[in-house]
Design an enzyme around this catalytic site. Structure first.
Site, PDB file in Angstrom:
ATOM      1  N   GLU A  78       1.025  -1.057   0.149  1.00 50.31           N
ATOM      2  CA  GLU A  78      -0.164  -0.042   0.012  1.00 50.31           C
ATOM      3  C   GLU A  78       0.860   1.099   0.031  1.00 50.31           C
ATOM      4  OE1 GLU A  78      -3.172  -0.120  -0.493  1.00 50.31           O
ATOM      5  OE2 GLU A  78      -3.787  -1.984   0.571  1.00 50.31           O
ATOM      6  N   CYS A  94      -2.364   9.041   2.568  1.00 51.80           N
ATOM      7  CA  CYS A  94      -1.965   8.595   1.077  1.00 51.80           C
ATOM      8  C   CYS A  94      -3.423   8.935   0.168  1.00 51.80           C
ATOM      9  CB  CYS A  94      -1.903   7.146   1.148  1.00 51.80           C
ATOM     10  SG  CYS A  94      -3.123   6.345   1.984  1.00 51.80           S
TER      11      CYS A  94
HETATM   12  P1  NAP Z   1       8.326   5.092   4.495  1.00 53.72           P
HETATM   13  O1  NAP Z   1       9.531   6.001   4.743  1.00 53.72           O
HETATM   14  O2  NAP Z   1       8.426   4.107   3.261  1.00 53.72           O
HETATM   15  O3  NAP Z   1       8.124   4.240   6.085  1.00 53.72           O
HETATM   16  C1  NAP Z   1       7.136   3.295   6.052  1.00 53.72           C
HETATM   17  C2  NAP Z   1       7.734   2.011   6.926  1.00 53.72           C
HETATM   18  O4  NAP Z   1       8.539   1.461   6.023  1.00 53.72           O
HETATM   19  C3  NAP Z   1       8.414   2.572   8.015  1.00 53.72           C
HETATM   20  O5  NAP Z   1       8.269   1.551   9.095  1.00 53.72           O
HETATM   21  C4  NAP Z   1      10.051   2.469   7.802  1.00 53.72           C
HETATM   22  O6  NAP Z   1      10.797   2.275   8.545  1.00 53.72           O
HETATM   23  C5  NAP Z   1       9.847   1.345   6.594  1.00 53.72           C
HETATM   24  N1  NAP Z   1      10.744   1.477   5.765  1.00 53.72           N
HETATM   25  C6  NAP Z   1      11.193   2.547   5.017  1.00 53.72           C
HETATM   26  N2  NAP Z   1      12.365   2.105   3.964  1.00 53.72           N
HETATM   27  C7  NAP Z   1      12.518   0.652   4.182  1.00 53.72           C
HETATM   28  C8  NAP Z   1      13.191  -0.194   3.447  1.00 53.72           C
HETATM   29  N3  NAP Z   1      13.980   0.049   2.457  1.00 53.72           N
HETATM   30  N4  NAP Z   1      12.978  -1.700   3.874  1.00 53.72           N
HETATM   31  C9  NAP Z   1      12.347  -1.599   4.906  1.00 53.72           C
HETATM   32  N5  NAP Z   1      11.431  -1.120   5.524  1.00 53.72           N
HETATM   33  C10 NAP Z   1      11.505   0.323   5.223  1.00 53.72           C
HETATM   34  O7  NAP Z   1       7.199   5.779   4.463  1.00 53.72           O
HETATM   35  P2  NAP Z   1       6.646   7.505   5.067  1.00 53.72           P
HETATM   36  O8  NAP Z   1       7.380   8.387   4.028  1.00 53.72           O
HETATM   37  O9  NAP Z   1       7.335   7.418   6.340  1.00 53.72           O
HETATM   38  O10 NAP Z   1       5.344   7.383   4.867  1.00 53.72           O
HETATM   39  C11 NAP Z   1       4.538   7.966   3.926  1.00 53.72           C
HETATM   40  C12 NAP Z   1       4.258   7.244   2.573  1.00 53.72           C
HETATM   41  O11 NAP Z   1       3.406   6.078   3.018  1.00 53.72           O
HETATM   42  C13 NAP Z   1       3.562   8.018   1.830  1.00 53.72           C
HETATM   43  O12 NAP Z   1       4.032   7.883   0.503  1.00 53.72           O
HETATM   44  C14 NAP Z   1       2.079   7.351   1.819  1.00 53.72           C
HETATM   45  O13 NAP Z   1       1.495   7.852   0.689  1.00 53.72           O
HETATM   46  C15 NAP Z   1       2.360   6.031   2.212  1.00 53.72           C
HETATM   47  N6  NAP Z   1       0.892   5.606   2.709  1.00 53.72           N
HETATM   48  C16 NAP Z   1       0.434   4.761   1.990  1.00 53.72           C
HETATM   49  C17 NAP Z   1      -1.142   4.576   2.387  1.00 53.72           C
HETATM   50  C18 NAP Z   1      -1.719   3.380   1.585  1.00 53.72           C
HETATM   51  O14 NAP Z   1      -2.748   3.090   2.144  1.00 53.72           O
HETATM   52  N7  NAP Z   1      -1.470   3.198   0.237  1.00 53.72           N
HETATM   53  C19 NAP Z   1      -1.400   4.613   3.630  1.00 53.72           C
HETATM   54  C20 NAP Z   1      -0.472   5.603   4.645  1.00 53.72           C
HETATM   55  C21 NAP Z   1       0.493   6.107   3.848  1.00 53.72           C
HETATM   56  P3  NAP Z   1      11.228   3.524   9.240  1.00 53.72           P
HETATM   57  O15 NAP Z   1      10.449   4.548   9.804  1.00 53.72           O
HETATM   58  O16 NAP Z   1      12.415   3.048  10.190  1.00 53.72           O
HETATM   59  O17 NAP Z   1      12.334   4.175   8.235  1.00 53.72           O
END
Ligand code: NAP
Length: 459
Positions: A227, A261
């Protein structure tokens, strides 16, 4: 990145946690594996009992839990309360409906044949901070009801939310090991997913995280659900109820201080009504009260981390450099906390990078469109495909929007919102797979075909 709770409203560190050692992680995986062996046999009625107790605790402790959310990631307290209550609704929904969703499906053949739904085992959930309870519960409630067990790697800035959820699940009576939080950094996820005891992974997060986890899961041949981000269109045609559309447009852009999102991010408005929409939408964005998330009157709190403010500021600057105009806002706010002004951009060129990016904060992009064809073309001209909100009372236009918009959900004359009863998820770079409803629950189930030959020995 360290695992830290930092209050986004003032930058003060609330708590710091050491990440788990590899050995400690292995112990938790072993406990989860042990739990799965017995949990899959726990009767559904008993799981439902625990799930209803979980709902009751969430309802009873809403204020305390909401305060943890607001202190860690900055959403207004009233919104945090609603988030906790929505989690309770999901728990009740899956307690009430799991038996129906999990019932074997009889399929007529010349034999006795049916499909049964078996749990897969340990599911790793990698979750974001923006709805730090809801994102977890919308995975957790169906997964636990289906007999799976789970390990949560929550975002590094919401460790107290993560630990609270683990404690709530235990207090609700779920057996030890069925749901555990792993306080680990992103770089430790690879080793967890590679462990052969982990059956599948679900990620809600950014595109880069999706690529990393999706690629690894593919290599390991493990089921994954992604997601990811979105840049949802909000289309307004001349026949729309303009008052309601404008009021909803502001809400849809500013939900969760713009960090959702499924927030509307691109507003595509018919030429005939564009000028009225623009002036009233800008006035609505200006009227948003930005401030202390603990106060009832606050509409927009601080953004969750300083990095998000930096990224948003850079995107707005890049848009202006490419030729966009700022109609209101456009700046980070001076003083403590990660505040950014509610901002409206117009004239973002279709050739600029920002046009194709997600704006994760209270920044809207407005586009004037000549007709429905152009609205649909711009709506689909994005790498993302999460959802769309479209406003028209014309049945022919409604039909075209529903069939031609390339995304996981189309809401007509309403704001996009997740609902435990409805499938949720995207296409294109917004990810794959679904959460919620029967479709979401079945993502982590084995659709096992059973054929019992009839007694007379037919094939
Ligand atoms: P993110 O950096 O991808 O973080 C999300 C989760 O993934 C965190 O637990 C993060 O850990 C982990 N993570 C990050 N990079 C990783 C990697 N290379 N390998 C494994 N785990 C990893 O996302 P964000 O920027 O904080 O959150 C916002 C994003 O989420 C936006 O793009 C938003 O649109 C999306 N989102 C999507 C939905 C949906 O349902 N489609 C809902 C809500 C949010 P750490 O915090 O330790 O880095």
């Amino acid at each position: 990145m360290a695992i830290e709770s930092i209050n986004p409203a003032n930058g003060k560190t609330l708590r710091r946690f050491d990440s788990l050692t590899d050995e400690a992680v292995r112990e938790k995986i072993a406990l989860a594996a042990e739990a799965f062996r017995t949990y899959a046999a726990v009767p559904l009625e008993h799981r439902a009992l625990c799930m209803r107790k979980l709902a009751a605790i969430l309802e009873h402790e809403t204020d305390d839990l909401a305060t943890i959310i607001t202190l860690e990631m900055g959403k207004p307290l009233h919104a945090a309360r609603l988030e906790v209550l929505k989690c309770a609704t999901a728990c009740r929904y899956y307690a009430d409906n799991a038996a129906r969703i999990l019932a074997p499906e009889s399929i007529p053949t010349e034999n006795h044949s049916y499909v049964r739904w078996d749990p897969l085992g340990i599911i790793l959930a990698v979750m974001p901070w923006n709805f730090p309870f809801w994102q977890v519960f919308r995975f957790l409630a169906p997964a636990l009801m289906a007999g799976n067990v789970a390990l949560l790697k929550h975002a590094s800035n919401v460790p107290q939310c993560a630990l609270s959820i683990e404690s709530l699940v235990r207090r609700a009576g779920f057996p030890r090991g069925t749901f555990q939080t792993l306080l680990i950094e992103a770089r430790q996820v690879e080793a967890v997913l590679a462990d052969e005891r982990i059956a599948a992974v679900t990620l809600t997060g950014s595109e880069p995280a999706g690529r990393a986890i999706g690629a690894q899961a593919g290599w390991l041949i493990k089921k994954s659900v992604l997601e990811l981000g979105g840049s949802d269109p909000f289309i307004v045609m001349p026949s729309a109820d303009l008052d309601l559309a404008i009021e909803t447009a502001v809400k849809a852009r500013c939900v969760n201080s713009g960090q959702s999102c499924i927030a509307a991010k691109r507003f595509l408005v018919a030429d005939e009504i564009y000028d009225v929409f623009e002036s009233r939408f800008v006035a609505g964005m200006d009227a948003m009260r930005v401030g202390d998330p603990m106060k009832d009157e606050t509409d927009i709190g601080p953004l969750a981390t300083p990095r998000i403010v930096d990224e948003l500021e850079a995107q707005v600057k890049a848009a202006v450099q490419a030729g966009a105009r700022i109609l209101t806002g456009g700046e980070r706010m001076i003083g403590d906390g990660n505040y950014f002004e509610p901002t409206v951009l117009t004239g973002v060129p279709r050739t600029s990078a920002v046009y194709r990016e997600e704006l994760f904060g209270p920044v809207a992009m407005l586009f004037r469109v000549q007709n429905l064809n152009e609205a649909i073309a711009i709506a689909n001209d994005t790498p993302f495909g999460l959802s769309a909100s479209a406003w028209t009372r014309d049945p022919a236009e409604q039909q075209r929007l529903v069939s031609e918009l390339q995304c996981g959900a189309v809401f007509l004359n309403a704001m996009v919102a997740s609902d435990p009863r409805l499938p949720f998820g995207g296409i294109k770079h917004s990810g794959y797979g679904r959460e919620l409803s029967a479709a979401g629950m079945r993502e982590f189930l084995n659709a096992k075909t059973v054929v019992i030959a009839s007694a007379n020995g037919s094939k």
